[in-house]
Every structure is written in structure tokens, then in C-alpha cells.
Design a protein around this motif. Structure first.
Motif, PDB file in Angstrom:
ATOM      1  N   ALA A   1       0.839  -1.212   0.000  1.00  0.00           N
ATOM      2  CA  ALA A   1       0.000   0.000   0.000  1.00  0.00           C
ATOM      3  C   ALA A   1       0.867   1.253   0.000  1.00  0.00           C
ATOM      4  O   ALA A   1       0.598   2.223  -0.723  1.00  0.00           O
ATOM      5  CB  ALA A   1      -0.922  -0.011   1.211  1.00  0.00           C
ATOM      6  N   LEU A   2       1.926   1.220   0.773  1.00  0.00           N
ATOM      7  CA  LEU A   2       2.812   2.379   0.854  1.00  0.00           C
ATOM      8  C   LEU A   2       3.555   2.571  -0.473  1.00  0.00           C
ATOM      9  O   LEU A   2       3.640   3.699  -0.997  1.00  0.00           O
ATOM     10  CB  LEU A   2       3.808   2.181   2.004  1.00  0.00           C
ATOM     11  CG  LEU A   2       4.741   3.350   2.251  1.00  0.00           C
ATOM     12  CD1 LEU A   2       3.947   4.566   2.713  1.00  0.00           C
ATOM     13  CD2 LEU A   2       5.798   3.001   3.298  1.00  0.00           C
ATOM     14  N   ALA A   3       4.066   1.472  -1.041  1.00  0.00           N
ATOM     15  CA  ALA A   3       4.779   1.574  -2.313  1.00  0.00           C
ATOM     16  C   ALA A   3       3.860   2.111  -3.400  1.00  0.00           C
ATOM     17  O   ALA A   3       4.261   2.929  -4.235  1.00  0.00           O
ATOM     18  CB  ALA A   3       5.321   0.201  -2.711  1.00  0.00           C
ATOM     19  N   ARG A   4       2.597   1.670  -3.389  1.00  0.00           N
ATOM     20  CA  ARG A   4       1.643   2.118  -4.405  1.00  0.00           C
ATOM     21  C   ARG A   4       1.308   3.600  -4.241  1.00  0.00           C
ATOM     22  O   ARG A   4       1.134   4.326  -5.216  1.00  0.00           O
ATOM     23  CB  ARG A   4       0.349   1.286  -4.318  1.00  0.00           C
ATOM     24  CG  ARG A   4      -0.585   1.514  -5.472  1.00  0.00           C
ATOM     25  CD  ARG A   4      -1.861   0.735  -5.320  1.00  0.00           C
ATOM     26  NE  ARG A   4      -2.577   1.098  -4.097  1.00  0.00           N
ATOM     27  CZ  ARG A   4      -3.752   0.599  -3.745  1.00  0.00           C
ATOM     28  NH1 ARG A   4      -4.329  -0.313  -4.503  1.00  0.00           N
ATOM     29  NH2 ARG A   4      -4.340   0.982  -2.635  1.00  0.00           N
ATOM     30  N   ALA A   5       1.246   4.040  -2.974  1.00  0.00           N
ATOM     31  CA  ALA A   5       0.919   5.452  -2.735  1.00  0.00           C
ATOM     32  C   ALA A   5       2.061   6.375  -3.155  1.00  0.00           C
ATOM     33  O   ALA A   5       1.862   7.570  -3.338  1.00  0.00           O
ATOM     34  CB  ALA A   5       0.589   5.658  -1.265  1.00  0.00           C
ATOM     35  N   LEU A   6       3.256   5.814  -3.281  1.00  0.00           N
ATOM     36  CA  LEU A   6       4.416   6.668  -3.591  1.00  0.00           C
ATOM     37  C   LEU A   6       4.954   6.482  -5.009  1.00  0.00           C
ATOM     38  O   LEU A   6       5.723   7.310  -5.499  1.00  0.00           O
ATOM     39  CB  LEU A   6       5.546   6.379  -2.589  1.00  0.00           C
ATOM     40  CG  LEU A   6       5.260   6.864  -1.169  1.00  0.00           C
ATOM     41  CD1 LEU A   6       6.252   6.252  -0.197  1.00  0.00           C
ATOM     42  CD2 LEU A   6       5.297   8.384  -1.086  1.00  0.00           C
ATOM     43  N   ILE A   7       4.532   5.407  -5.692  1.00  0.00           N
ATOM     44  CA  ILE A   7       5.145   5.059  -6.977  1.00  0.00           C
ATOM     45  C   ILE A   7       4.916   6.134  -8.046  1.00  0.00           C
ATOM     46  O   ILE A   7       5.714   6.296  -8.968  1.00  0.00           O
ATOM     47  CB  ILE A   7       4.667   3.666  -7.467  1.00  0.00           C
ATOM     48  CG1 ILE A   7       5.620   3.123  -8.529  1.00  0.00           C
ATOM     49  CG2 ILE A   7       3.241   3.700  -7.973  1.00  0.00           C
ATOM     50  CD1 ILE A   7       5.422   1.658  -8.861  1.00  0.00           C
TER      51      ILE A   7
END
Lengths: 493, 216
Positions: free
Chosen positions: B145-151
Motif C-alpha cells: 500500500a505504501l509503495a503504491r501510494a508513492l510510486i
């Protein structure tokens, strides 16, 4: 009984079901397969020539039902309520003689005496609310959390529709649309009476006519059966291709809506008013209604009551064993659904050709009850699957740690859920058995008179006064079952 | 360019509940919102994200730098968000979850694959690329979720109790991930939490809830 014994019993029951539905009639048919059931070129030509009619009827009924369902979807914020949802599903369960009574009255008012329009209207009357309900449930089960996150990630309206709403809509509603289409395609008593004969036919009325004409027409009946099987398979494949397993689509509760609740009340009462109007118009006479209690009427009521109760108990017992066998032996799941997908017409045909007037029909009530229960079994399994999936694993495992054997642990941890599921299914199955007309008409060769058949016969002869008592009883049973369903539905999956 | 997230004189109604806020979060700041349950923390985040729309009776403005965001639809705000339940597309694979925001920004396929691979390696999910998101463990879901929010390189990051579903050991590890990510990017970060340890480990400042208003 030990756990192992119960598992073996469930497997035996599954084998027995396959045996009754398929192996027995096929084995019995073998000696009479003298070429009379081979599909000939002429029978195929006849089927292809007349196939267009039933398919057009089913497509038109389904399309109009979808259109009305979409209108209701548009009205969702104004009228949606849990009670209206329930009223919609109740209409779908309305016994056939009652639906026919309503549309005979409508037909007389509009000066339409039988035919295509009346059949389409009746099918839409039953299916449109059901489709509307499914569309509402689709809306209530949209993955709102995922959609909101997608929006924050940059998904606009089009992207949200393409990635979430569209697939969800297809996943949830296409199987229902297919079900409605197949139901219209195979609709029997409704088409038989409201259609008034050719050219308005469904695949099942065509098969019925061919079977009734005797062994010389079995080739044609066989061809009709294959036609239904073919169309049904295409539709089922379409639904299977789109309906891959998806998670995270729980149905949220309906918003409170007083207007919707009132509309539900009206929808529930309208059939009663129309049926009442149907009775009291023309040559209705109270004195003629008394004939119900002295002639075949009371016998038909007894038959239907026994059949409803027996179908409820047998299907509940059978479906529980099949579910247990599916859970214990996963390979059975595949075989079960393959066999369950075979159209009813095919099974009617097999049984029709295999039954012996002298022996099996010596007890037509027992015979028809067993066949009805057997045919209804896949629906029972389909109904009970969500309950079995919602098993409280933690409570079950805790019961195991207390020393309960698996079967005991299962029943003690799932008692409430099982009781609710059983109550709901028994109510539905009782109505299905009580209001059953299709198997009785098809299979008993007029030897078994159930309440719906009693009413249908009198209706088709315009003897409404004599049919009135039977219709009132059917209506009361329909209402009682719906009330029972309503009170048991809280918290069901 | 000014990268400050700013809320001015917000009075936002949901039925009879009134949400009031007035604060700003500058670029590179990691601001924690500490408030009791039912005070409207999640609603505040949803307002910033555009998931709750302003109505006629509502007052106040939301800015990112000089741009007013109130009337910008949520999908055009370019804000990274990790909700409490992670909001993963559970029927999609891990890689597809990461690809989604890049597809929407028309990143060419090759570059997209490259970025996804890089992000997966970064969060230690390279072996989970083709696994359905619903099958990931709690810690893996949180990292995805964090990686997706920052990608997609958002203008700001909003986290709604992102560690609440994790056990203490995983929480500490997850805080480390978030901190590493944020230190590399000079974007405003708003974190809603109940946990004082989250505040101590992550935030540079705290917004408090006083007299029915988020202020800081």
C-alpha cells in the motif's frame, strides 16, 4: 454416527443422486432405444425452423426486464429499501396459477386473448423486479473502499467504471441475466396457458408437445431437448467466463426509506387485488366455490401439502449430505456442477421415456415428489453454499479443543446459522413443492392432481369460481412463506 | 514552487457533525494528527483527498501551494493515500496494484515495468509480484500500500492509521520503511494515528484537537 461413517454416507448419497437422475433412466431406456430417439434430419430441420420463436420470446422478455431493472436502478436513491427488495424477490416466487390469473384479467381488460404480448408481460412482471433487486444489490456491493483509493491514485469516472464498476456489474448481474433468460426460454405452464398454443412456444412446451404425441415424436422431443441444452450451455459458459471468483464484495445494508416500504406494501397487495378482480368479474358464483371441498380440490390440496413438506425435508437432507461430500472430497464439486447444469428438459425426457405406467406410477405422488426433490437438489446446494462458506472457524476449532469430535464441533458451533439456513430453505422448498406444476404435468401423465394443476385446468376452462378457493389457498401459502422468509432473512449471506 | 498543504477556516458538516480545521503542512514536514475517536480525523483526510465534497453550507479553503484544491476532483489532486485497511485491489496481483497509478498517468509500458520492479525490490516483495493481493500477509499488504501510494510521485502523502493492523514488531519495521521513504522525498506528510510511538518515531510536528478544531 461417527465422522467417518457420515462422510461415507455423504459419498454414497452423491452416487445415489447421480444414479437416480442419470444412470437409472439411461439404463431403463437402453432396451427401448430402437431408433425412435435418434435425431433425424427432418426433426432437426423442424427444430431449427421453429427455434427462433422461443429464443425471440426469451430475448424480448429478458431485455424488457433489464430495461425496467435499470429504471429501478436509476430510482435507487428515492425508493430503495430492504422491504422493497424483499417484495421484489417475493414476486419472483409467485405461484404460476396466480400469475396466470393476474394476466388473464389484464388480457381481458385490454382485450388481448392469449398470445405473445401476454406471455412477455407475465414474464417481465416476474423477472423485472428480480433483476432490479439484483442491480440494487450490485450497487450496494460495489467495492467502495477500492474505488476511493483508485480515485486518489488518479482514476477518473471512466477509469473507475472500466476497472471497477463495469467488471463488478458483469460479475454480479450477468449470471442473473443468464438465469432469467434460461427461465424465460424454459418457461412452461405460463406459456402453455397464456400463450394459447403455437406460434407462442417455449422450448419446454415444444418438448412437452412432442413427448405427449407418443414414441413416434420422440425424435423431435430429443432434438428439442438438445436445442435447449445447447442454448443453455452457451449462456452458462458466458456467465462462467465472466463470473470468475472475486473477493471483497459484501452487500452493505439498505438505507432506510419509508416511501420504498410503502411501495413494497403496494406491490405485495396488487396481486391480491388483481386476482380478486379476476374472480369477481363475469360469472363468479360463491355456490360453485363449494365444489372445491367435495371433489378433486381437497385431494389436490392434500397432495400439494404432502409434496411441499416432503420436498422441503428431502432437499434439506440431500443438500446437506452433498455439501458434506463436496467439502470432504473436493473432486466431487466438479462432477456435481457438471450434472447439475443439465437442463431439466433433458431429465424430463429421460424419465418420461424410462418410466413404466404400470409400476412407477402406481404411486404417482411418491414418484413426482422424489423427482421434484431430485431436480431441486442443485438449487438447495446453491442456496446453502454461502452459509457453509461463512462457517465460524474459530468457534469450530475451539469446540475441537474442548474435546468435541469434528461433526459434533461443527453442529455445536454452527447451530444458529444452520437453523436459520434450514428454516429459510424449508420455507422456499415448501413453496416450490406446494406450488409445483411443471414436474407433475410432465411426469405423472395427468395421474397426479396438485393444487396448481387443479387451478390451471379450471382456469384454462374459464371455470374461475371453482378455481377460486385453490387460488386463495395458494396466495395464503405464498404470503406465509414470504413472511417466514422475511423473519429469517436477517443476517443471512 | 510552494509545496505546502494548507487548510484555512474549514467548517465542514456531515449531518449534525461539524468538522473544523485550520493548519498547514510544509514540504518535508511529517505532521501527526492526534485526536480521540469520533473527532473526524478520517473525515479530515477524506476532505483533503476530495472523497468528501464541500456543500453550500460549508466554509473554508484547501490549498496546495498556490493552487486551490476544493473544487479539483479527487483523481486530479495527485495525493498519495494509505487508508487504514490499505485499500488494496484484492483481486489484482501485487504488480498490477503498483502498475495501476502509472497506467493512469500513461507511463510507457517499459518504464512502467521498470518502476514496478524497482518498487517491488525496494519493499521486499519481488517474489510476490504475481500473487493476488488478498493472499499477502499483513506486513506485506502494508508495504504494498505504501509503495503504491508513492510510486507515482505524489505531491503529498496522507496516512490513515496505516500501522494499526500490525503487531508491535511489524509496526516498528513499517515505521522504518515509511521514514526511509519520506526522508528521500521532500513532500508534506499527514499521519493520523492513535499511537504515541508512531508520533515519536515519525512526526516532526503534531496537530492537536482542541475545542472541536484541528489546529497547528
Amino acid at each position: 454416527m461417527s465422522t467417518r461413517g457420515l462422510k461415507i454416507l455423504s459419498l454414497l448419497f452423491f452416487v445415489l443422486w447421480i444414479g437416480i437422475v442419470f444412470a437409472f433412466p439411461i439404463a431403463k431406456m437402453a432396451p427401448v432405444l430402437d431408433g425412435s430417439v435418434a435425431i433425424t434430419g427432418s426433426s432437426l430441420d423442424e427444430v431449427f425452423g421453429r427455434l427462433r420463436g422461443p429464443i425471440e420470446l426469451a430475448i424480448l422478455s429478458t431485455m424488457v426486464s433489464i430495461a425496467i431493472g435499470l429504471v429501478f436502478l436509476g430510482l435507487f436513491p428515492k425508493v430503495a429499501s430492504a422491504r422493497l427488495d424483499h417484495a421484489f424477490s417475493s414476486l419472483f416466487l409467485l405461484p404460476t396459477p396466480l400469475t396466470i390469473a393476474i394476466f388473464l384479467w389484464v388480457g381481458r381488460k385490454l382485450d388481448i386473448h392469449f398470445g405473445f404480448g401476454l406471455v412477455v408481460s407475465a414474464q417481465v412482471f416476474l423477472n423485472a423486479p428480480y433483476l432490479a433487486r439484483e442491480l440494487w444489490r450490485t450497487r450496494l456491493s460495489l467495492p467502495v473502499g477500492e474505488i476511493e483509493v483508485a480515485q486518489t491514485l488518479g482514476a477518473g469516472r471512466v477509469a473507475v467504471f472500466r476497472r471497477f464498476v463495469g467488471p463488478h456489474l458483469i460479475f454480479r448481474t450477468l449470471p442473473v441475466v443468464v438465469q432469467v433468460f434460461l427461465w424465460c426460454l424454459g418457461s412452461f405452464a405460463l406459456v402453455l396457458i397464456l400463450g394459447g398454443g403455437p406460434p407462442v412456444d417455449s422450448l419446454q412446451t415444444e418438448t412437452y408437445a412432442a413427448l405427449k404425441a407418443g414414441p413416434d415424436s420422440w425424435s423431435l422431443a430429443f432434438a428439442w431437448m438438445f436445442a435447449e441444452w445447447g442454448v443453455a450451455l452457451i449462456a452458462i459458459l458466458l456467465a462462467l467466463l465472466t463470473g470468475s471468483e472475486r473477493e471483497g464484495s459484501m452487500i452493505r445494508p439498505y438505507p432506510k426509506n419509508r416511501f420504498g416500504d410503502w411501495l413494497a406494501f403496494v406491490l405485495f397487495v396488487v396481486p391480491l387485488v388483481l386476482i380478486g378482480l379476476d374472480f369477481f368479474e363475469g360469472s363468479f358464483s360463491f355456490t360453485e366455490t363449494a365444489s372445491f371441498w367435495s371433489g378433486q380440490g381437497i385431494q389436490s390440496l392434500v397432495n400439494s401439502t404432502l409434496m411441499g413438506a416432503a420436498v422441503a425435508v428431502l432437499t434439506l437432507f440431500g443438500a446437506s449430505l452433498i455439501l458434506l461430500s463436496i467439502r470432504t472430497y473436493p473432486f466431487i464439486r466438479f462432477f456435481f456442477w457438471v450434472f447439475a447444469a443439465v437442463p431439466m428438459t433433458a431429465l424430463y425426457f429421460l424419465f418420461w421415456a424410462a418410466t413404466d405406467f404400470e409400476s412407477e406410477l402406481a404411486h404417482p405422488l411418491l414418484f413426482v415428489t422424489l423427482i421434484s426433490s431430485t431436480f431441486l437438489l442443485p438449487s438447495a446446494v446453491r442456496f446453502l453454499v454461502p452459509y457453509s462458506l461463512r462457517m465460524n472457524r474459530s468457534a469450530y476449532e475451539t469446540a475441537l479443543t474442548f474435546g468435541a469430535p469434528p461433526v459434533r464441533a461443527f453442529f455445536s458451533s454452527e447451530r444458529r446459522a444452520l437453523a436459520r439456513a434450514a428454516k429459510l430453505w424449508c420455507a422456499l422448498a415448501f413453496l416450490a413443492g406446494f406450488a409445483e406444476s411443471q414436474v407433475s404435468l410432465f411426469m405423472s401423465r395427468s395421474q397426479l392432481i396438485t393444487l396448481p394443476i387443479y387451478c390451471l385446468r379450471l382456469q384454462s376452462q374459464y371455470r374461475f369460481s371453482e378455481a377460486a378457493v385453490g387460488m386463495v389457498i395458494l396466495f395464503i401459502v405464498w404470503c406465509a412463506v414470504n413472511v417466514a422468509l422475511r423473519s429469517s432473512e436477517e443476517g443471512s449471506p | 514552487m510552494n509545496h505546502t498543504l494548507r487548510i484555512e477556516g474549514l467548517r465542514f458538516w456531515i449531518d449534525t457533525f461539524r468538522l473544523e480545521a485550520d493548519f498547514k503542512v510544509s514540504a518535508g514536514e511529517r505532521v501527526a494528527i492526534l485526536a480521540p475517536s469520533g473527532s473526524g480525523k478520517t473525515t479530515l483526510l477524506r476532505f483533503i483527498l476530495g472523497l468528501e465534497q464541500k456543500k453550500n453550507q460549508d466554509e473554508g479553503e484547501l490549498y496546495f501551494g498556490d493552487q486551490r484544491l476544493d473544487s479539483v476532483p479527487s483523481w486530479k489532486r495527485n495525493l498519495g493515500y494509505v487508508p487504514q485497511d490499505y485499500g488494496l485491489f484484492i483481486n489484482e496481483t501485487t504488480a498490477k496494484n503498483l502498475e495501476f497509478p502509472l497506467e493512469l498517468r500513461h507511463v510507457p509500458s517499459a518504464a512502467r515495468q521498470e518502476k514496478v520492479k524497482e518498487a517491488l525490490t525496494r519493499v521486499g516483495l519481488e517474489n510476490r509480484a504475481e500473487l493476488r493481493a488478498s493472499l499477502l500477509s499483513g506486513g506485506e499488504k502494508q508495504r504494498l500500500a505504501l509503495a503504491r501510494a508513492l510510486i507515482f510521485e505524489p505531491a503529498a502523502l496522507l496516512l490513515d492509521e496505516p500501522f494499526s493492523a500490525l503487531d508491535p514488531e511489524l509496526r516498528a519495521e513499517a515505521r522504518g520503511w515509511v521514514l526511509d521513504f519520506l526522508k528521500e522525498r521532500s513532500i508534506p506528510c499527514l499521519l493520523v494515528t492513535h499511537d504515541a510511538a508512531d508520533v515519536a518515531a515519525l512526526s516532526t510536528r503534531v496537530i492537536r484537537y482542541e475545542n472541536g478544531m484541528f489546529k497547528g
